[in-house]
Design a protein around this motif. Structure first.
Motif, PDB file in Angstrom:
ATOM      1  N   ALA A 236       0.815  -1.208   0.000  1.00 40.95           N
ATOM      2  CA  ALA A 236       0.000   0.000   0.000  1.00 40.95           C
ATOM      3  C   ALA A 236       0.854   1.266   0.000  1.00 40.95           C
ATOM      4  O   ALA A 236       1.924   1.309   0.589  1.00 40.95           O
ATOM      5  N   ALA A 237       0.340   2.309  -0.668  1.00 42.45           N
ATOM      6  CA  ALA A 237       0.908   3.645  -0.568  1.00 42.45           C
ATOM      7  C   ALA A 237       0.162   4.384   0.532  1.00 42.45           C
ATOM      8  O   ALA A 237      -1.014   4.703   0.381  1.00 42.45           O
ATOM      9  N   SER A 238       0.848   4.641   1.649  1.00 44.74           N
ATOM     10  CA  SER A 238       0.216   5.270   2.813  1.00 44.74           C
ATOM     11  C   SER A 238       1.150   6.344   3.355  1.00 44.74           C
ATOM     12  O   SER A 238       2.035   6.061   4.164  1.00 44.74           O
ATOM     13  N   ALA A 244      -3.143   5.066   6.494  1.00 48.82           N
ATOM     14  CA  ALA A 244      -2.882   3.640   6.667  1.00 48.82           C
ATOM     15  C   ALA A 244      -3.973   2.977   7.497  1.00 48.82           C
ATOM     16  O   ALA A 244      -4.421   1.870   7.175  1.00 48.82           O
ATOM     17  N   PRO A 269       2.492  -1.307   3.881  1.00 54.39           N
ATOM     18  CA  PRO A 269       2.841  -0.097   3.136  1.00 54.39           C
ATOM     19  C   PRO A 269       4.328  -0.049   2.821  1.00 54.39           C
ATOM     20  O   PRO A 269       5.154  -0.654   3.516  1.00 54.39           O
ATOM     21  N   HIS A 365       4.838   7.049  -0.312  1.00 59.33           N
ATOM     22  CA  HIS A 365       5.129   6.083   0.744  1.00 59.33           C
ATOM     23  C   HIS A 365       5.300   6.787   2.090  1.00 59.33           C
ATOM     24  O   HIS A 365       5.715   7.944   2.163  1.00 59.33           O
ATOM     25  N   TRP A 366       4.986   6.064   3.134  1.00 56.72           N
ATOM     26  CA  TRP A 366       5.335   6.418   4.512  1.00 56.72           C
ATOM     27  C   TRP A 366       6.836   6.706   4.540  1.00 56.72           C
ATOM     28  O   TRP A 366       7.635   5.972   3.969  1.00 56.72           O
ATOM     29  N   ILE A 388      -0.849  -1.030  10.439  1.00 57.04           N
ATOM     30  CA  ILE A 388      -0.067  -1.888   9.545  1.00 57.04           C
ATOM     31  C   ILE A 388      -0.003  -3.316  10.077  1.00 57.04           C
ATOM     32  O   ILE A 388      -0.184  -3.570  11.270  1.00 57.04           O
ATOM     33  N   PHE A 391       5.610  -3.961   6.713  1.00 61.67           N
ATOM     34  CA  PHE A 391       5.958  -2.961   5.704  1.00 61.67           C
ATOM     35  C   PHE A 391       6.951  -3.553   4.710  1.00 61.67           C
ATOM     36  O   PHE A 391       7.548  -4.605   4.949  1.00 61.67           O
TER      37      PHE A 391
END
Length: 435
Positions: A236-238, A244, A269, A365-366, A388, A391
């Protein structure tokens, strides 16, 4: 909320630590990018840290203009690269990216099953629908997002049925009777759908005990529904914790709505890590990496993503929800557009504030810029908040940042009880489903 579940961690084999100007550093090793030895070294370091998997993203086109000053999207084929890594490792999962838009499902099934056999059950499939590359496959335009996901749904069903159609126990290998296999145990699939017509069976047996994990990265409404119905994990893009938390809660609800347990899907993520011995050094590393990305390029990225032109925008005037143009029916990257629009609606940033955000200068991204201690604190915060399940590490800035991630950060997470200290299984699936 504090979770007792351990994290699941993957490592990107895309050399994100060489992005921007980082490849120009004397210790970058950029000359080895098209050699398997470069990636074998990273995979072996990742396996020593007991990571769940290494992951190679992919594109099926080349943006030649980007090669003027960066490695761009030029890369080895991910499945072939991971086959080379398979022989140099023994436990770590090997996640390959294959597009359902451009590759026929029979080819996908055979490639991933072959990788699974070569690695003794350590293969995984990162399912992508692709955002570009249509002209390399005889298509004048990219199919719509809805069509790409409809095609992906058919492709995944076919691939799974092909894998199931040739079970390993169909092989008898009875020298005395001369019976090599039991043909009655091998099944054609006779699939006839909207996009594909595949008879089968696959010409490669499934020799593994555990299933092959499926990973997906869609975060648009259509992508989320698709991922929740089939994926073991979502990349995921968070860019922030709230995003998230919302994504993970939504995916879990969607999984249950599709008849699956919410715990069957893990949200991982991307985590962009600019790590150094001090916060000052880490910030310097980050600034050095992005120094040639000028305002004009950043404004162009915003305009391409959401259609908002900030070229002549006053620096002291916030960008608000009212300034957003109407969302077009066709968006190239709906996930990135949604995250950028969400940021503007929530924060009303000035142009300077907006241009510093990962939604603009990164991949949404985070991001953690600091020391290993800072990274541990940030990861624990997201983990305890239920944001999450783990990651995928995408280190930035330098090779040393990547080494700090694998040699110091991950072992410290294990010491803190947030990550495994050793493998308990031998397959990719066993790592991903370990509690």
């Amino acid at each position: 909320m504090t979770s007792s579940r351990k994290l699941h961690i993957g490592m990107s084999l895309a050399p994100t630590w060489l992005s921007g100007d980082a490849w120009r550093r004397g210790d970058s090793g950029v000359e080895g990018l098209f050699s398997p030895h470069y990636y074998v070294d990273i995979a072996q370091r990742s396996e020593a840290a007991k990571l769940d998997f290494v992951f190679r993203p992919d594109t099926l086109f080349l943006d030649a203009a980007r090669l003027e000053d960066s490695p761009g999207f030029a890369s080895l084929d991910p499945t072939i690269l991971l086959a080379a890594i398979a022989g140099a490792t023994s436990r770590i999962g090997l996640l390959s990216t294959v597009s359902t838009t451009f590759l026929p499902p029979y080819v996908i099934a055979r490639q991933i099953q072959s990788l699974n056999a070569l690695s003794n059950g350590r293969a995984g499939w990162n399912i992508v629908t692709a955002l570009d590359g249509n002209e390399n496959f005889g298509l004048s335009d990219m199919p719509s997002s809805d069509e790409r996901y409809a095609r992906a749904k058919e492709s995944v069903e076919i691939v799974r049925r092909l894998w199931e159609g040739f079970p390993g126990d169909a092989l008898k290998l009875d020298r005395e009777t001369g019976r090599y296999a039991d043909p009655a145990a091998i099944r054609a699939i006779d699939f006839d759908g909207r996009f594909y017509k595949v008879r089968g069976p696959l010409n490669m047996p499934d020799m593994a005990e555990d299933p092959i994990p499926l990973i997906q990265a869609g975060a648009s409404p259509t992508g989320r529904a698709f991922a929740a119905s089939i994926a073991d994990a979502v990349f995921a893009a968070s860019p922030d914790r709230d995003a998230a938390i919302e994504l993970r809660a939504d995916l879990r609800n969607l999984a249950e709505a599709s008849g699956r347990s919410a715990d069957k899907i893990r949200v991982l993520p991307g985590l962009s890590l600019y790590l150094a011995e001090s916060r000052g050094e880490a910030l310097e590393l980050y600034m050095e990496t992005h120094k040639r990305l000028n305002r004009g390029q950043k404004f162009a990225a915003v305009k391409a993503c959401i259609g908002l032109d900030l070229t002549d925008w006053p620096n002291d005037r916030p960008v608000t929800a009212e300034d957003l143009p109407e969302e077009p029916a066709t968006v190239k990257n709906r996930t990135m557009a949604g995250l950028l629009r969400r940021l503007i609606v929530r924060d009303s940033p000035t142009p300077d504030e907006l241009l510093k955000r990962p939604e603009v200068i990164g991949s949404a991204h985070w991001q953690i810029i600091g020391t290993v201690e800072d990274a541990i604190e940030g990861i624990r915060d997201w983990h305890d908040a239920g944001a999450i399940d783990g990651f995928i590490a995408v280190p930035g800035g330098s090779v040393s940042s990547m080494h700090l991630t694998l040699h110091e950060l991950v072992p410290r997470l294990a010491e803190a009880g947030l990550f495994r200290s050793d493998y308990s299984g031998t397959s990719f699936y066993s790592h991903l489903t370990e509690e």
